[in-house]
Write an enzyme that holds these catalytic residues in place. Structure first.
Site, PDB file in Angstrom:
ATOM      1  N   GLY A  62       0.782  -1.225   0.000  1.00 51.03           N
ATOM      2  CA  GLY A  62       0.000   0.000   0.000  1.00 51.03           C
ATOM      3  C   GLY A  62       0.813   1.275   0.000  1.00 51.03           C
ATOM      4  N   GLY A 198       1.411  20.248   7.978  1.00 49.29           N
ATOM      5  CA  GLY A 198       1.330  19.067   8.824  1.00 49.29           C
ATOM      6  C   GLY A 198       2.534  18.172   8.611  1.00 49.29           C
ATOM      7  N   HIS A 456      24.010   5.516  29.862  1.00 50.58           N
ATOM      8  CA  HIS A 456      24.665   6.803  29.659  1.00 50.58           C
ATOM      9  C   HIS A 456      25.918   6.609  28.799  1.00 50.58           C
ATOM     10  CE1 HIS A 456      26.284  10.785  30.603  1.00 50.58           C
ATOM     11  NE2 HIS A 456      27.455  10.190  30.819  1.00 50.58           N
TER      12      HIS A 456
END
Length: 479
Positions: A62, A198, A456
């Site tokens: 699609g 948008g 981290h």
């Protein structure tokens, strides 16, 4: 308890099957439309042991795979590389950008699509899904007509997707294009006007600016990315302004003329703009016209198929998924809905999908990522006095400093309750939204997230730091 259920084209070996071979008995599921929602329903249904027919007029995958998510993000990656080449000296790496080869960019983009498409074809074949190529039409509560034959299903799933919309009287052609044509351009415009600020408009603005174009966005609403939290929209506008992307907000488009050299755009306030082309990016409309939906008693609103929370249309055993259902038009929403419907048909009684729990990302530079309620929506739902917010600046995050990105994370919580919204802006923040959606959908309290140890240095630890601050014990932020 989680607020929603975790969930997990048409050339297979032979391009099409003769429907007449299968009309003697009904399939368990007939899926009309092979986009994100449709093929997810087909794959999950087959995985659950149901017989499935998948009808698709074009390529399975699609809009997302062929004309949307995947190709646009490939262009955005190429755009990021162009920016890196320009800005390498900032990091002590001296490079020179000599130009953008759109034929090469398109070749890279198409190769990504091709590999994913081939993989999807193989998956569909391995699940023994019957693929029928052609335009299908709903002709009964359990029947779809395609190629002059009828396919019967005990359950019907409609997933016919969407198309690039335009405005009344604004015709597409020549130098007035939609995202469909923009994805196949073999040249970089020197200047472009984008109608619509948008997600689609902002992503193309980001790409073309990185490729060297002069870009102007026209948005009728007061802000760019208007569906996001207002704090993110304002920061996004500042970032675009800093990049040299122009925009005109709060005034409607009036008209356009074009010739061989470009377009001349007029707004309702009399302002005019000239450019090489006009990209119409005013959203996508549902592809439901002429497919027999209303004739079979389905309720449509502005072309969208109305369903209940279990995605049932109220007619027979007919369900609808994806962009034709009112709400967020996102591929991952379609995937989740397709899986949900297949499990519903199989009798697994899955939990309904909560729309606010679906993550949203604009893959521009900077990225915008969010999940849950905006501050305004939260105040509307809970009352202003019952909502708390916190903003954590990425300037305090080591990895963000390394990446030379700015931005922030905004948290919205119900007072003395769980986090109900996570909103982020900055480079690569789309990769952080996975944890954000777990926080919102599992109704985590700031104290719950603050107790987790984040690696981290990562941008991900900024989410942990933000929750530490909201829990009243900030580490690298002030009280």
């Amino acid at each position: 308890m989680p607020r929603w259920a975790a969930t997990h084209h048409t050339d297979v070996t032979s391009r099409s099957h003769h429907v007449s071979d299968t009309t003697g008995s009904a399939f368990d599921i007939v899926v009309l439309g092979g986009g994100s929602g449709g093929y997810a329903a087909a794959l999950r249904g087959a995985q659950l042991g149901l017989s499935v027919a998948l009808i698709e007029a074009d390529k399975v995958g699609g809009t997302c795979l062929h004309k949307g998510c995947i190709p646009t993000k490939a262009l955005l990656h190429a755009a990021e590389l162009a920016d890196n080449a320009r800005e390498g000296a900032h990091f002590g790496v001296h490079t020179e950008l000599t130009g953008i080869d759109m034929n090469g960019v398109n070749e890279y983009k198409d190769s990504v699509i091709g590999r994913l498409y081939k993989g999807l074809q193989g998956l569909i074949k391995s699940r023994k899904i019957t693929v029928i190529e052609g335009y299908g039409k709903l002709v009964g509560p359990d029947t779809v007509e395609v190629n002059g034959e009828r396919v019967t299903g005990k359950h019907i799933v409609l997933g016919t997707g969407s198309y690039a919309r335009t405005l009344p009287g604004l015709e597409i052609g020549g130098r007035v294009i939609t995202s469909d044509q923009a994805l196949t351009l073999d040249w970089v415009p020197k200047s472009a006007i984008i109608l619509g600020g948008g997600v689609i408009g902002s992503e193309f603005a980001s790409v073309w600016k990185s490729f060297g174009a002069d870009v102007t966005i026209i948005e009728a609403l007061p802000h760019l990315v208007p569906n996001e939290d207002e704090a993110l929209s304002k920061a996004f506008e500042r970032a675009f302004r800093k990049r040299g992307i122009n925009f005109n907000l709060g005034v409607r488009f009036s008209g356009v003329t074009q010739n061989d050299d470009g377009v001349h755009v007029t707004l309702e306030d009399g302002k005019t703009f000239d450019a090489d082309l006009l990209l119409v990016a005013v959203g996508r409309g549902p592809s439901t016209s002429g497919l027999g939906y209303e004739e079979q008693g389905l309720t449509l609103d502005r072309g969208f198929v109305i369903t209940d929370e279990r995605l049932h249309t109220g007619v027979g055993n007919i369900y609808a998924v994806g962009d034709i259902v009112p709400g967020l038009q996102l591929a991952h929403r379609g995937f989740a809905q397709g899986i949900f419907v297949a499990e519903e048909i199989a009798g697994l009684n899955p939990a309904p999908i909560v729309e606010s729990g679906i993550p949203r990302v604009t893959y521009s530079d900077p990225e915008v990522a969010s999940v849950g309620l905006t501050e305004a929506k939260a105040k509307e739902q809970y009352g202003a006095e019952n909502v708390e917010t916190l903003e954590y600046n990425l300037g305090g995050n080591g990895k963000s400093q390394i990446l030379a990105t700015t931005g922030f994370i905004k948290l919205v919580r119900e007072k003395d309750g769980p986090v109900i919204g996570v909103h982020m802006i900055g480079a690569r923040v789309g990769e952080l939204i996975g944890e954000g959606q777990l926080i919102v959908n599992w109704e985590a309290y700031p104290e719950d997230v603050a107790a987790l140890i984040h690696a981290h240095p990562t941008q991900n630890e900024a989410l942990g730091e933000a929750h530490l601050a909201l829990a009243g014990k900030p580490l690298h932020a002030h009280n």
